[in-house]
Design an enzyme around this catalytic site. Structure first.
Site, mmCIF file in Angstrom:
data_model
loop_
_atom_site.group_PDB
_atom_site.id
_atom_site.type_symbol
_atom_site.label_atom_id
_atom_site.label_comp_id
_atom_site.label_asym_id
_atom_site.label_seq_id
_atom_site.Cartn_x
_atom_site.Cartn_y
_atom_site.Cartn_z
ATOM 1 N N LYS A 95 0.830 -1.215 0.000
ATOM 2 C CA LYS A 95 0.000 0.000 0.000
ATOM 3 C C LYS A 95 0.868 1.270 0.000
ATOM 4 O O LYS A 95 0.748 2.137 0.872
ATOM 5 C CB LYS A 95 -0.968 0.016 1.182
ATOM 6 C CG LYS A 95 -2.004 -1.102 1.165
ATOM 7 C CD LYS A 95 -3.001 -0.945 2.301
ATOM 8 C CE LYS A 95 -4.078 -2.018 2.276
ATOM 9 N NZ LYS A 95 -3.568 -3.323 2.753
ATOM 10 N N THR A 102 10.112 8.805 -3.640
ATOM 11 C CA THR A 102 10.173 8.050 -2.384
ATOM 12 C C THR A 102 9.733 6.611 -2.577
ATOM 13 O O THR A 102 10.402 5.677 -2.118
ATOM 14 C CB THR A 102 9.308 8.731 -1.311
ATOM 15 O OG1 THR A 102 9.807 10.060 -1.085
ATOM 16 C CG2 THR A 102 9.355 7.949 -0.004
#
Length: 265
Positions: A95, A102
């Protein structure tokens, strides 16, 4: 042409353009299983034991690798070997939910190096399309696939309405890497040109929910009524007295629901 929900998994695989979707649909047809088991256990030994026992009955093993207290890369190698032995795919339920640069690092690097072993992972569309682009840069060359979280099975989820609609639009623009959704229903019934795979969590045949807001539905509700493709079952299997017997019951229920759906032409 019949809608995708009326076609067999093998027929959909034959015309699918996404390699991960094609592989999964063919695997489901071959094993006569649309069951994914979520093995949310805390030790390497438990995870490997359940993967070995349940592997013959499932199409996808779903992990939360960051809850395994004694994780090491030996676990990953052994999971990959079991996936090859029993012919299932590995889905790390990460998730992702950050900016592209990032998530690119989270996916490829760090302790878990998810892209090196997980066939499938998932992401929230909340940060915008950059999250897909960042993950794609890592996963696409490795033959991986991405699911977007269009809906969740917990009470009070904010993933609904326009959010879900925008998640679908994002997927349509990135079909080379995004092959489907985590969701509670099909979003593309009217669009016969785009075949996405829908994997649905929150499946149980007994309980209706838990104390933390999880809401359960049956395999028939998910596959026949909501026309999704894969049932994801966790505690109903791995906490059962006999996990193998429970997995076979869910496998049969999911497969029977699928046969009922494709016969309703």
């Amino acid at each position: 042409m019949p809608s995708f929900t009326e076609q067999t998994y093998s027929a959909r695989a034959a015309h699918h353009t996404n390699p991960t979707a094609k592989r999964l649909l063919n695997l489901m047809d071959k094993k006569q299983s649309n069951l994914s088991v979520a093995v949310d256990v805390n030790t390497k030994a438990e995870l490997l034991d359940l993967a070995d026992k349940l592997g013959p009955l499932i199409c996808v093993l779903k992990t939360h690798i960051d809850v395994v207290n004694d994780f090491d890369m030996d676990l990953v190698e052994k999971l990959k070997a079991l996936a090859e032995k029993h012919q299932f795919m590995i889905f790390e339920d990460r998730k992702f939910a950050d900016i592209g640069n990032t998530v690119k690092q989270q996916y490829s690097s760090g302790v878990y190096r998810i892209s090196s072993w997980a066939d499938i992972t998932n992401a929230h569309p909340l940060p915008g399309e950059g999250i897909v682009h960042g993950l794609r840069e890592v996963g696409l060359p490795l033959g991986r696939g991405l699911l977007l979280l269009a809906e969740m099975s917990s009470a009070g989820s904010l993933a609904k309405g326009s959010y879900t609609t925008e998640a679908y639009k994002m997927a349509t623009r990135n079909r080379d890497f995004v092959f489907g959704f985590i969701g509670q229903r099909r979003l593309d019934e009217e669009n016969s040109e785009m075949d996405f795979v829908y994997m649905t969590p929150g499946v149980q045949m007994a309980a209706k929910g838990d104390a933390l807001g999880q809401q359960y539905r049956t395999p028939e509700q998910v596959i026949t009524e909501s026309k999704c493709d894969v049932i994801i079952v966790g505690r109903g299997i791995y906490r059962a007295t006999d996990p193998v017997r429970a997995a076979e019951e869910y496998r049969k229920a999911g497969w029977d629901a699928y046969l009922k759906r494709v016969s309703q032409k």
